[in-house]
Design a protein around this motif. Structure first.
Motif, PDB file in Angstrom:
ATOM      1  N   TYR A   1       1.076  -1.419 -11.796  1.00 41.83           N
ATOM      2  CA  TYR A   1       0.469  -1.111 -10.504  1.00 41.83           C
ATOM      3  C   TYR A   1      -0.739  -2.013 -10.244  1.00 41.83           C
ATOM      4  N   GLN A   2      -1.506  -2.225 -11.322  1.00 38.96           N
ATOM      5  CA  GLN A   2      -2.684  -3.086 -11.176  1.00 38.96           C
ATOM      6  C   GLN A   2      -2.312  -4.510 -10.841  1.00 38.96           C
TER       7      GLN A   2
ATOM      8  N   LEU B   1      -8.256   3.063  -9.862  1.00 35.92           N
ATOM      9  CA  LEU B   1      -7.388   2.511  -8.827  1.00 35.92           C
ATOM     10  C   LEU B   1      -7.032   3.645  -7.889  1.00 35.92           C
ATOM     11  N   SER B   2      -6.957   3.342  -6.656  1.00 31.81           N
ATOM     12  CA  SER B   2      -6.618   4.391  -5.710  1.00 31.81           C
ATOM     13  C   SER B   2      -5.268   4.077  -5.119  1.00 31.81           C
ATOM     14  N   PRO B   3      -4.308   4.941  -5.350  1.00 29.81           N
ATOM     15  CA  PRO B   3      -3.020   4.716  -4.712  1.00 29.81           C
ATOM     16  C   PRO B   3      -3.178   4.844  -3.223  1.00 29.81           C
ATOM     17  N   LYS B   4      -2.807   3.818  -2.442  1.00 33.43           N
ATOM     18  CA  LYS B   4      -3.024   3.818  -1.019  1.00 33.43           C
ATOM     19  C   LYS B   4      -1.920   4.600  -0.361  1.00 33.43           C
TER      20      LYS B   4
ATOM     21  N   GLY C   1       0.770  -1.225   0.000  1.00 35.23           N
ATOM     22  CA  GLY C   1       0.000   0.000   0.000  1.00 35.23           C
ATOM     23  C   GLY C   1       0.804   1.278   0.000  1.00 35.23           C
ATOM     24  N   ASP C   2       2.132   1.150  -0.089  1.00 33.73           N
ATOM     25  CA  ASP C   2       2.972   2.343  -0.076  1.00 33.73           C
ATOM     26  C   ASP C   2       3.100   2.864  -1.501  1.00 33.73           C
ATOM     27  N   TYR C   3       2.293   3.846  -1.871  1.00 28.52           N
ATOM     28  CA  TYR C   3       2.317   4.356  -3.236  1.00 28.52           C
ATOM     29  C   TYR C   3       3.618   5.101  -3.522  1.00 28.52           C
TER      30      TYR C   3
END
Lengths: 215, 254
Positions: A83-84, B75-78, A41-43
């Motif tokens: 990313y997906q 998509l949502s970047p967390k 979850g670390d964008y």
């Protein structure tokens, strides 16, 4: 302390060498660490991966899609798909290899959609224009010939089917090793070598008639 | 030229051959004009490709464009995960327990005058506003009396039903002290004039009546009595004053 001097030096040297090897392995595995963080979850970690590898991916995409806009779109789409599908990435392969595989697949998809044909037509038009506007200052004939050869090669490469063009770009433009190419294409190393050979032959088959016309 | 020979020439031209084998093929190609021509052609292609690989224009990619593209895909970047995954469960459990213990609603003091229905046996001072003997301009029968406020602490009783009014409603409390006269015998009432919520001018009486004994007659033990609690606290005791009202002269608005 009681060891002889040379034995101690050998010990220290081996420790130093192992430390250097450890640092190298850590650097190579930092992509894996960033991927793991991005999965959790670390964008910001994913953005770091983007900054690290976007130049390489863009170079490859530009070689495949010789318009900058198309190449940028491909790169962006590749990172979005990455990313997906981060959960599908396996740590055994390099992250760049995985990215280039995504780009190859995207280019293949785009070629199938037929948009490539339109670009080829545009390139043929612009290719003639480039040929006519070459630099003729020093050696007009020589420059003209060089420019013509360059244009011919560009057209021939653009006209190759995407499965040939991709291996030419990977091996002869990006100079990647055959094991990497095999991972990107999803085949064996022997299969990668064979595909490169066939692609080179196909390129020459397209170039030779164009160059041989003057002869 | 056969296919195998051409494959070797291609490997030689592009540098995919061992040095020893490369020199051998080079010598063979030198002896064969067609092989030499093919080798030259492939070497030109290789040099042209190398030249092309350096002509890459700069890109205009950016992290912002990538983020927009990701968001556009839904998509949502967390954000940063922060705690490792295995710490979330006990953390959430601790937060939930803290919230339950410290944030659960507790009985609080009433902000404004409240109408409380209590069992009459629980409260001592009982005021019966019915004073049938005297006539008054306000239509409530009352005896000449002196208004006096008596502080009474609020007591909770079983089965109490509390109707509290919003705190923003201002309560104006006036106490009218009527001189001893036999004129109108205005009832000194605690003009805790409720506002809209107590429409109809509910006048919860907080006076302790002196006078007619009948006025002080306690209500029946089993009768439900309405107690009005004043929001202002008594200066001496610090407790809220409460008055009990019964009968039909109390209108409770809602």
């Amino acid at each position: 302390m009681g060891r002889p001097f040379f034995e101690r030096m050998a010990l220290y040297t081996s420790i130093y060498t192992r430390a250097v090897e450890f640092d190298t392995r850590m650097e190579l595995s930092s992509d894996a660490i960033l991927v793991r963080k991005a999965r959790d979850g670390d964008y910001g970690a994913f953005e770091e991966l983007f900054e690290r590898h976007r130049a390489l991916v863009y170079r490859f995409a530009y070689q495949m899609m010789p318009r900058r806009d198309d190449a940028e779109d491909i790169v962006q789409e590749a990172f979005v798909r990455a990313y997906q599908n981060l959960h599908k990435y396996r740590d055994e392969a390099k992250f760049t290899t995985w990215l280039l595989r995504i780009v190859t697949n995207l280019c293949t998809d785009q070629a199938r959609m037929g948009t490539r044909r339109q670009h080829l037509e545009q390139q043929e038009a612009t290719g003639g224009l480039i040929w006519m506007t070459g630099d003729f200052s020093e050696d007009p004939v020589g420059n003209l010939e060089n420019d013509r050869k360059r244009v011919v090669l560009q057209k021939a490469l653009a006209a190759l089917p995407v499965h040939h063009r991709s291996v030419i770009v990977l091996r002869d433009l990006e100079e990647r090793e055959y094991p990497d190419i095999a991972q990107i294409l999803g085949c064996t190393v022997g299969g990668a070598k064979l595909r490169v050979l066939r692609a080179r032959r196909a390129l020459r088959d397209r170039v030779a008639p164009l160059l041989g016309e003057d002869k | 030229m056969n296919r195998k020979s051409e494959e070797q020439i291609i490997k030689l031209a592009f540098g995919d051959m061992d040095p020893e084998e490369a020199s051998r093929i080079e010598l063979e190609a030198a002896r064969d004009p067609e092989a030499a021509r093919v080798l030259s052609a492939y070497r030109e292609i290789r040099s042209g490709l190398r030249e092309r690989s350096t002509q890459i224009p700069p890109d205009q990619l950016s992290k912002e464009r990538l983020r927009e593209a990701i968001l556009a895909q839904g998509l949502s970047p967390k954000k940063n995960a922060g705690l490792p995954g295995w710490l979330w469960m006990p953390t959430m459990a601790a937060v939930a327990a803290f919230g339950y213990v410290y944030l659960k609603p507790r009985p609080t003091t009433l902000d404004g005058p409240s109408v409380v229905a209590v069992n009459s046996g629980d409260l001592a001072p009982k005021v019966d506003l019915h004073v049938p003997s005297a006539e008054s301009s306000i239509g409530i029968g009352m005896a000449p009396m002196v208004a006096k406020t008596t502080p009474t602490t609020v007591k909770e009783s079983a089965g109490t039903r509390v109707a509290s009014y919003s705190s923003h409603r201002r309560r104006k409390r006036t106490v009218v002290q009527e001189p001893k006269s036999d004129l109108s015998g205005l009832l000194a009432m605690n003009a805790i004039s409720g506002e809209a919520g107590m429409s109809g001018g509910t006048r919860p009486a907080e006076v302790e009546m002196k006078g007619d004994a009948t006025a002080m007659a306690p209500s029946k033990p089993e009768e439900t009595t309405i107690v009005v609690i004043d929001e202002q606290k008594d200066a001496l005791t610090g407790a809220q004053r409460a008055t009990e009202a019964s009968g039909s002269n109390v209108i409770v608005g809602g």
